[in-house]
Each structure stands twice: as structure tokens, then as C-alpha cells.
Design a protein around this motif. Structure first.
Motif, PDB file in Angstrom:
ATOM      1  N   GLY A 181       0.835  -1.195   0.000  1.00  0.00           N
ATOM      2  CA  GLY A 181       0.000   0.000   0.000  1.00  0.00           C
ATOM      3  C   GLY A 181       0.868   1.242   0.000  1.00  0.00           C
ATOM      4  N   LEU A 182       0.524   2.202  -0.856  1.00  0.00           N
ATOM      5  CA  LEU A 182       1.314   3.416  -1.009  1.00  0.00           C
ATOM      6  C   LEU A 182       0.460   4.660  -0.788  1.00  0.00           C
ATOM      7  CD1 LEU A 182       3.195   2.539  -4.337  1.00  0.00           C
ATOM      8  CD2 LEU A 182       4.089   2.310  -2.003  1.00  0.00           C
ATOM      9  N   TRP A 183       1.038   5.658  -0.134  1.00  0.00           N
ATOM     10  CA  TRP A 183       0.451   6.987  -0.123  1.00  0.00           C
ATOM     11  C   TRP A 183       0.818   7.680  -1.429  1.00  0.00           C
ATOM     12  CZ3 TRP A 183      -2.974   8.025   3.485  1.00  0.00           C
ATOM     13  CH2 TRP A 183      -2.839   7.526   4.779  1.00  0.00           C
ATOM     14  N   ALA A 184      -0.074   8.488  -1.960  1.00  0.00           N
ATOM     15  CA  ALA A 184       0.221   9.228  -3.192  1.00  0.00           C
ATOM     16  C   ALA A 184      -0.335  10.635  -3.083  1.00  0.00           C
ATOM     17  CB  ALA A 184      -0.381   8.526  -4.406  1.00  0.00           C
ATOM     18  N   SER A 185       0.413  11.597  -3.599  1.00  0.00           N
ATOM     19  CA  SER A 185      -0.060  12.975  -3.624  1.00  0.00           C
ATOM     20  C   SER A 185      -1.158  13.157  -4.661  1.00  0.00           C
ATOM     21  CB  SER A 185       1.104  13.925  -3.917  1.00  0.00           C
ATOM     22  OG  SER A 185       1.737  13.568  -5.139  1.00  0.00           O
ATOM     23  N   GLU A 237     -12.758   7.147  -8.486  1.00  0.00           N
ATOM     24  CA  GLU A 237     -12.090   6.775  -7.244  1.00  0.00           C
ATOM     25  C   GLU A 237     -11.374   7.988  -6.653  1.00  0.00           C
ATOM     26  OE1 GLU A 237     -12.220   4.071  -5.617  1.00  0.00           O
ATOM     27  OE2 GLU A 237     -13.202   2.738  -7.043  1.00  0.00           O
ATOM     28  N   ASP A 238     -11.423   8.087  -5.337  1.00  0.00           N
ATOM     29  CA  ASP A 238     -10.769   9.217  -4.688  1.00  0.00           C
ATOM     30  C   ASP A 238      -9.891   8.751  -3.529  1.00  0.00           C
ATOM     31  OD1 ASP A 238     -10.144  11.873  -4.019  1.00  0.00           O
ATOM     32  OD2 ASP A 238     -11.719  11.879  -2.496  1.00  0.00           O
ATOM     33  N   ALA A 239     -10.467   8.010  -2.589  1.00  0.00           N
ATOM     34  CA  ALA A 239      -9.722   7.648  -1.394  1.00  0.00           C
ATOM     35  C   ALA A 239      -8.649   6.609  -1.675  1.00  0.00           C
ATOM     36  CB  ALA A 239     -10.683   7.137  -0.323  1.00  0.00           C
ATOM     37  N   ALA A 240      -8.951   5.594  -2.475  1.00  0.00           N
ATOM     38  CA  ALA A 240      -7.994   4.515  -2.724  1.00  0.00           C
ATOM     39  C   ALA A 240      -8.295   3.847  -4.052  1.00  0.00           C
ATOM     40  CB  ALA A 240      -8.031   3.490  -1.601  1.00  0.00           C
ATOM     41  N   ILE A 241      -7.249   3.379  -4.709  1.00  0.00           N
ATOM     42  CA  ILE A 241      -7.365   2.621  -5.954  1.00  0.00           C
ATOM     43  C   ILE A 241      -6.519   1.368  -5.799  1.00  0.00           C
ATOM     44  CG2 ILE A 241      -6.690   2.585  -8.397  1.00  0.00           C
ATOM     45  CD1 ILE A 241      -7.570   5.453  -8.624  1.00  0.00           C
ATOM     46  N   PHE A 242      -7.052   0.236  -6.285  1.00  0.00           N
ATOM     47  CA  PHE A 242      -6.383  -1.055  -6.146  1.00  0.00           C
ATOM     48  C   PHE A 242      -6.021  -1.572  -7.529  1.00  0.00           C
ATOM     49  CE2 PHE A 242      -9.458  -0.377  -2.771  1.00  0.00           C
ATOM     50  CZ  PHE A 242      -8.636  -0.424  -1.656  1.00  0.00           C
ATOM     51  N   LEU A 249      -0.899  -3.602  -5.825  1.00  0.00           N
ATOM     52  CA  LEU A 249      -0.681  -2.280  -5.238  1.00  0.00           C
ATOM     53  C   LEU A 249      -2.012  -1.688  -4.815  1.00  0.00           C
ATOM     54  CD1 LEU A 249       1.834  -0.526  -7.683  1.00  0.00           C
ATOM     55  CD2 LEU A 249       2.347  -1.427  -5.410  1.00  0.00           C
ATOM     56  N   SER A 250      -2.020  -1.009  -3.685  1.00  0.00           N
ATOM     57  CA  SER A 250      -3.150  -0.161  -3.310  1.00  0.00           C
ATOM     58  C   SER A 250      -2.607   1.246  -3.088  1.00  0.00           C
ATOM     59  CB  SER A 250      -3.866  -0.690  -2.067  1.00  0.00           C
ATOM     60  OG  SER A 250      -2.957  -1.046  -1.051  1.00  0.00           O
ATOM     61  N   ILE A 251      -3.292   2.229  -3.657  1.00  0.00           N
ATOM     62  CA  ILE A 251      -2.809   3.609  -3.643  1.00  0.00           C
ATOM     63  C   ILE A 251      -3.820   4.470  -2.902  1.00  0.00           C
ATOM     64  CG2 ILE A 251      -2.029   5.531  -5.067  1.00  0.00           C
ATOM     65  CD1 ILE A 251      -1.474   3.555  -7.300  1.00  0.00           C
ATOM     66  N   PHE A 252      -3.347   5.188  -1.885  1.00  0.00           N
ATOM     67  CA  PHE A 252      -4.204   5.960  -1.002  1.00  0.00           C
ATOM     68  C   PHE A 252      -3.893   7.447  -1.124  1.00  0.00           C
ATOM     69  CE2 PHE A 252      -3.836   1.751   0.721  1.00  0.00           C
ATOM     70  CZ  PHE A 252      -5.094   1.443   1.221  1.00  0.00           C
ATOM     71  N   ASN A 253      -4.941   8.263  -1.069  1.00  0.00           N
ATOM     72  CA  ASN A 253      -4.782   9.708  -1.102  1.00  0.00           C
ATOM     73  C   ASN A 253      -4.089  10.173   0.170  1.00  0.00           C
ATOM     74  OD1 ASN A 253      -5.093  12.371  -1.973  1.00  0.00           O
ATOM     75  ND2 ASN A 253      -7.062  12.576  -0.938  1.00  0.00           N
ATOM     76  N   ASP A 254      -2.984  10.861   0.029  1.00  0.00           N
ATOM     77  CA  ASP A 254      -2.180  11.273   1.176  1.00  0.00           C
ATOM     78  C   ASP A 254      -2.762  12.534   1.802  1.00  0.00           C
ATOM     79  OD1 ASP A 254      -0.290  11.690   3.077  1.00  0.00           O
ATOM     80  OD2 ASP A 254       1.427  11.684   1.726  1.00  0.00           O
ATOM     81  N   VAL A 289      10.082  17.586   7.509  1.00  0.00           N
ATOM     82  CA  VAL A 289       9.567  16.308   7.959  1.00  0.00           C
ATOM     83  C   VAL A 289       9.566  15.345   6.778  1.00  0.00           C
ATOM     84  CG1 VAL A 289       7.584  15.089   8.927  1.00  0.00           C
ATOM     85  CG2 VAL A 289       8.165  17.403   9.727  1.00  0.00           C
ATOM     86  N   VAL A 290      10.204  14.197   6.951  1.00  0.00           N
ATOM     87  CA  VAL A 290      10.263  13.210   5.872  1.00  0.00           C
ATOM     88  C   VAL A 290       8.988  12.392   5.886  1.00  0.00           C
ATOM     89  CG1 VAL A 290      11.512  11.222   4.953  1.00  0.00           C
ATOM     90  CG2 VAL A 290      12.766  13.109   6.022  1.00  0.00           C
ATOM     91  N   ARG A 291       8.303  12.335   4.752  1.00  0.00           N
ATOM     92  CA  ARG A 291       7.073  11.572   4.625  1.00  0.00           C
ATOM     93  C   ARG A 291       7.371  10.260   3.923  1.00  0.00           C
ATOM     94  NH1 ARG A 291       1.724  14.871   3.251  1.00  0.00           N
ATOM     95  NH2 ARG A 291       1.897  16.629   4.686  1.00  0.00           N
ATOM     96  N   SER A 292       7.197   9.155   4.610  1.00  0.00           N
ATOM     97  CA  SER A 292       7.328   7.867   3.949  1.00  0.00           C
ATOM     98  C   SER A 292       6.094   7.635   3.093  1.00  0.00           C
ATOM     99  CB  SER A 292       7.455   6.751   4.990  1.00  0.00           C
ATOM    100  OG  SER A 292       7.378   5.489   4.348  1.00  0.00           O
ATOM    101  N   THR A 293       6.293   7.118   1.889  1.00  0.00           N
ATOM    102  CA  THR A 293       5.162   6.838   1.013  1.00  0.00           C
ATOM    103  C   THR A 293       4.573   5.457   1.270  1.00  0.00           C
ATOM    104  OG1 THR A 293       6.696   6.081  -0.707  1.00  0.00           O
ATOM    105  CG2 THR A 293       5.976   8.366  -0.818  1.00  0.00           C
TER     106      THR A 293
END
Length: 322
Positions: A18-22, A54-59, A69-74, A86-90
Motif C-alpha cells: 500500500g502506497l500513499w500518493a499525492s 475513485e478518490d480515497a484509494a485505488i487497487f 498495489l493499493s494507492i491511497f490519497n495522502d 519532515v520526511v514523509r514515507s510513502t
């Protein structure tokens, strides 16, 4: 299950990352259009329509497996820390799979015996398939453990016959994490989740396996976060085809083609639309040692461990600590 069976249970594969994405839609389009991923969904309709909705998450899935992969709105908010950025881990979470409900229950018992706090919550991307086990590793990374599903999912893909469609990874292979507490992380994944150590590079990097593949998880010294995600491809010829194809897509190669000493696989790395490094790997070493003990190998030279063909990139040399 007996106490001995509980101690022997282990995760069997890396299921997805699972990844955070801008920009969730931009990331999803990159993985679909450039790498050939399909959209995993329970609904029907054109793929582009789902990407817009899709807005919150895409699989995203590869082939006939569950989503890789699952991609989440950061939407995370980080407190300021003076002048220091501040370092943001994705990394949003890691997901591992076991084969049966009995193994999942045994894994929960094993973790509880180790004093690890855990909970049963809906599984990522497929809540109707039953709850998953959720916990944190020593770095605070969220970890999901679930039962590998039997039923098929729905994957919406494009019908366009493109060169991209012919060059699609076969599946998720490994994830590489950076950590400031390497030995503690290695102990957690080996003692709590049942991984074996394939190789060490001095005391700065470890390659861990949970099945026949040489590694499903790489841990290396550094600031906590995700280093890269690796996917399997067929062979060296396909790797060269990917290099040509990515150049046509104006996606820069960051490293490779090369051959890792550790794992003996051919590889290349490039960035996704958010800058996360993606690795394509062909010919990864296999372990068939269920009934024998294979001790870890210790590498003393970074260059030969990471690339038998010589060069390692400057950013990797700067990040390494000897």
C-alpha cells in the motif's frame, strides 16, 4: 494447533504493497498505462471512468492475482519541526498472505505469545473476503496478514493492443525498506513472521525470504521509509525490451541494466509518477530448502553485492553507511 505448530507457522508471500500518493489518479494512470496494471474492483464499467470516480484509494492488479498495489490519497498532517523538513514515507502498509484460516489463527497466537499488539480488521481492498490480522513492525509500519483468497476478482483492463500490454510484470516480487533499527527489524520479521535470512551485506543490509524466492523483503540502514518496490519479469531479453520501452515513454532509468550479486538477478530501476523507485527483476535465485538449514551468506563488498557489473549510483553510495 500445538505449540510446535504455532511456532512453525509463517507468512507465505508478499501479497501487496500500500502506497500513499499525492495524486492517486496520476499514480494509477502511470501503473496502468506504463506498466500494464489492471484496476481491481467489484463494479463494472470503463476503466477510465473508475479512475475518475475513485478518490480515497485505488487497487491495481497484475494478471489473475489479487491487487499488487493499493494507492491511497495522502491526507496526512505532519507537525512542523522547526527548520528541519519532515520526511514523509510513502509506505501506507505491507500485506503478507498465509494459506488457510488455521494458519492465520496460528499466526495470531504466535504474535500474541511474543507480546505484539494486534487486531482483526477488514482486509485492504476486499473487506467481503473476511478480516485480516493487522499489527505494526518496530518502525511503526502497518502490516496486514490475510488468507490467500480462492475466488477470482474483477479486473478492468484496456482492450487496446499496445506494446505496453506485451510488457507487463508477472507479479509483485519484493519490497525494500530503510530502517534506523536494522537488527531489531530483522529479528521481528524472522522471529515473529517466520522469514529466513538469505544474505547480509556487512551490517547495513539484509535480504529476507518467506518462500522459494531469494527475497521478498530487503531491509537496509537509513532513514525510515520505503526504498523501492520490485516486480518479476521473464528474462534478460525482456529486460532490454523494457529499457527501450521506458525510454520511448520518457521514463528515465535510474540504475541498470545490471546484475545483483545478491540474488543473481538481472535488474533495472526507474521512478513512478511520485518518484518512488520501481525495480524490474529477472532470474531471481530460488531456494528449495524446506528440509535443510541454509545459513545466510555474508557479503563484505557493497559493489559486488549490489551490482556484479560494476557501478552503483551516487545516491545509493551516499545513503549507505559502512
Amino acid at each position: 494447533m500445538s505449540n510446535q505448530q504455532i511456532q512453525k507457522v509463517k507468512v507465505k508471500r508478499l501479497a501487496h504493497v500500500g502506497l500513499w500518493a499525492s495524486d492517486v489518479q496520476a499514480q494509477a494512470r502511470f501503473y496502468h498505462r506504463v506498466l500494464g496494471f489492471d484496476l481491481y474492483t467489484h463494479a463494472d464499467g470503463p476503466l477510465e471512468q473508475h479512475l475518475e470516480e475513485e478518490d480515497a484509494a485505488i487497487f491495481l492488479a497484475l494478471g489473475e492475482e489479487m491487487h499488487a498495489l493499493s494507492i491511497f490519497n495522502d491526507t496526512r498532517v505532519f507537525p512542523t519541526n522547526g527548520r528541519r523538513p519532515v520526511v514523509r514515507s510513502t509506505l501506507h502498509h505491507l500485506s503478507f498472505a498465509v494459506d488457510t484460516d488455521a494458519e492465520l489463527a496460528a499466526m495470531a497466537a504466535r504474535l500474541q505469545m511474543s507480546g505484539i499488539e494486534l487486531s482483526f480488521e477488514p482486509r485492504d481492498g476486499a473487506p467481503d473476503l473476511g478480516d485480516a490480522l493487522w499489527l505494526n513492525d518496530p518502525d511503526g509500519n502497518r502490516v496486514e496478514i490475510s488468507v490467500m483468497p480462492d475466488e477470482l476478482y474483477t479486473a478492468i483492463s484496456s482492450n487496446r493492443k499496445t506494446r505496453r500490454a506485451l510488457l507487463r510484470p508477472y507479479g509483485l516480487q519484493h519490497v525494500a525498506l530503510k530502517t534506523s533499527r536494522l537488527e531489531e527489524m530483522v529479528e521481528f520479521y524472522t522471529e515473529s513472521l517466520g522469514f529466513d535470512i538469505s544474505d547480509w551485506l556487512l551490517r547495513e543490509r539484509a535480504w529476507l525470504r518467506c518462500n522459494n524466492d531469494h527475497h521478498s523483503l530487503i531491509l537496509s540502514e537509513g532513514q525510515t521509509g520505503i526504498e523501492h518496490v520490485g516486480f518479476t519479469i521473464a528474462d534478460g531479453s525482456e529486460l532490454l525490451g523494457w529499457a527501450d520501452y521506458l525510454s520511448h515513454q520518457q521514463v528515465p532509468l535510474l540504475w541498470g541494466p545490471g546484475r545483483h550479486g545478491v540474488g543473481d538477478d538481472l535488474f533495472l530501476q526507474f521512478p513512478d509518477s511520485d518518484g518512488l523507485h520501481i525495480e524490474l527483476s529477472a532470474g531471481l535465485s530460488q531456494y528449495y530448502d524446506r528440509d535443510v538449514t541454509t545459513p545466510p551468506r555474508l557479503w563484505h563488498t557493497r559493489e559486488t553485492a549490489l551490482n556484479l557489473w560494476g557501478a552503483i549510483p551516487s545516491w545509493l553510495r551516499e545513503e549507505s553507511h559502512v
